[in-house]
Design an enzyme around this catalytic site. Structure first.
Site, PDB file in Angstrom:
ATOM      1  N   GLY A   1      38.161  23.612  47.175  1.00  0.00           N
ATOM      2  CA  GLY A   1      38.059  24.837  46.410  1.00  0.00           C
ATOM      3  C   GLY A   1      39.134  25.826  46.817  1.00  0.00           C
TER       4      GLY A   1
ATOM      5  N   GLN B   1      42.550  33.856  47.904  1.00  0.00           N
ATOM      6  CA  GLN B   1      43.312  32.975  48.795  1.00  0.00           C
ATOM      7  C   GLN B   1      44.743  32.774  48.305  1.00  0.00           C
ATOM      8  OE1 GLN B   1      40.162  29.745  49.046  1.00  0.00           O
ATOM      9  NE2 GLN B   1      41.079  29.696  51.095  1.00  0.00           N
TER      10      GLN B   1
ATOM     11  N   CYS C   1      38.626  25.690  56.222  1.00  0.00           N
ATOM     12  CA  CYS C   1      39.079  26.637  55.209  1.00  0.00           C
ATOM     13  C   CYS C   1      40.596  26.604  55.164  1.00  0.00           C
ATOM     14  CB  CYS C   1      38.589  28.046  55.568  1.00  0.00           C
ATOM     15  SG  CYS C   1      39.089  29.318  54.395  1.00  0.00           S
ATOM     16  N   LEU C   2      41.131  26.600  53.956  1.00  0.00           N
ATOM     17  CA  LEU C   2      42.580  26.619  53.797  1.00  0.00           C
ATOM     18  C   LEU C   2      43.188  27.882  54.399  1.00  0.00           C
ATOM     19  CD1 LEU C   2      42.717  25.383  50.098  1.00  0.00           C
ATOM     20  CD2 LEU C   2      43.209  24.042  52.163  1.00  0.00           C
TER      21      LEU C   2
ATOM     22  N   HIS D   1      30.887  28.710  49.974  1.00  0.00           N
ATOM     23  CA  HIS D   1      32.133  29.082  50.643  1.00  0.00           C
ATOM     24  C   HIS D   1      33.020  29.936  49.728  1.00  0.00           C
ATOM     25  CE1 HIS D   1      35.453  28.061  53.575  1.00  0.00           C
ATOM     26  NE2 HIS D   1      36.183  28.417  52.514  1.00  0.00           N
ATOM     27  N   GLU D   2      33.212  29.478  48.495  1.00  0.00           N
ATOM     28  CA  GLU D   2      34.120  30.195  47.582  1.00  0.00           C
ATOM     29  C   GLU D   2      33.551  31.539  47.137  1.00  0.00           C
ATOM     30  OE1 GLU D   2      37.081  29.126  47.631  1.00  0.00           O
ATOM     31  OE2 GLU D   2      36.565  27.165  48.439  1.00  0.00           O
TER      32      GLU D   2
ATOM     33  N   HIS E   1      34.217  33.936  49.845  1.00  0.00           N
ATOM     34  CA  HIS E   1      35.600  34.432  49.771  1.00  0.00           C
ATOM     35  C   HIS E   1      35.704  35.599  48.801  1.00  0.00           C
ATOM     36  CE1 HIS E   1      38.376  32.121  52.168  1.00  0.00           C
ATOM     37  NE2 HIS E   1      37.910  30.966  51.722  1.00  0.00           N
TER      38      HIS E   1
END
Length: 163
Positions: free
Chosen positions: A46, A51, A89-90, A131-132, A135
């Site tokens: 995702g 991000q 996480c990216l 998670h998203e 964010h």
């Protein structure tokens, strides 16, 4: 469509709640295209708009070969006993930490035309939805770590070459 660079821990855009996307705004189409292009790279489940440096409520996902997006998502349901899962996480590249997540999650939002969208799932999909949306609310996954794990995570992050 453009693959966008991922913002990493320390970038202020990751710490602020995102604004709603105005449905019908032509820039929303470009944002969704960029989110889809960016999430298609290997190892990505995702990507939230912040991000890639855009403080708007939208994210893309790539779960089990299914790629899509949602605009203005709201986490409306989580269920099941929260369990520790290894999460990465990216925006915190190279690290995975044990994080409590519910095994099922559901979000609602809209598509580019304003049509209702509902995404739900268990396992990796549930984890990605939680998670998203975190964010988009300005929260990184490390904030939800157990205190000892969070302390260790912060120590390791401070030593990372990208920090």
């Amino acid at each position: 469509m453009t693959e966008r660079q991922i913002r990493v821990f320390g970038d202020p855009v990751l710490r602020s709640a995102c604004d709603p996307v105005r449905v019908g705004d032509p820039r929303a189409t470009a944002l969704v295209d960029d989110l889809i292009e960016t999430v298609t790279l290997p190892g990505r489940a995702g990507v939230a708009a912040n991000q890639i440096g855009v403080s708007l409520r939208a994210f893309s996902y790539n779960i089990d070969g299914v790629i899509g997006y949602i605009i203005n998502p709201t986490l409306v349901e989580v269920s099941g006993e929260a369990e520790l899962v290894d999460e990465g996480c990216l925006s915190v590249p190279g690290f995975y930490f044990p994080r409590l997540r519910h095994p099922f999650a559901r979000v609602t939002g809209v598509d580019l035309d304003g049509n209702p969208v509902e995404l739900s799932g268990d396992g990796l999909m549930a984890q990605a939805l939680q998670h998203e949306t975190d964010h988009l609310d300005g929260h990184l996954f490390i904030e939800g770590l157990e205190p000892a794990a969070k302390k260790e995570a912060m120590r390791l992050i401070r030593m990372a070459p990208w920090y």
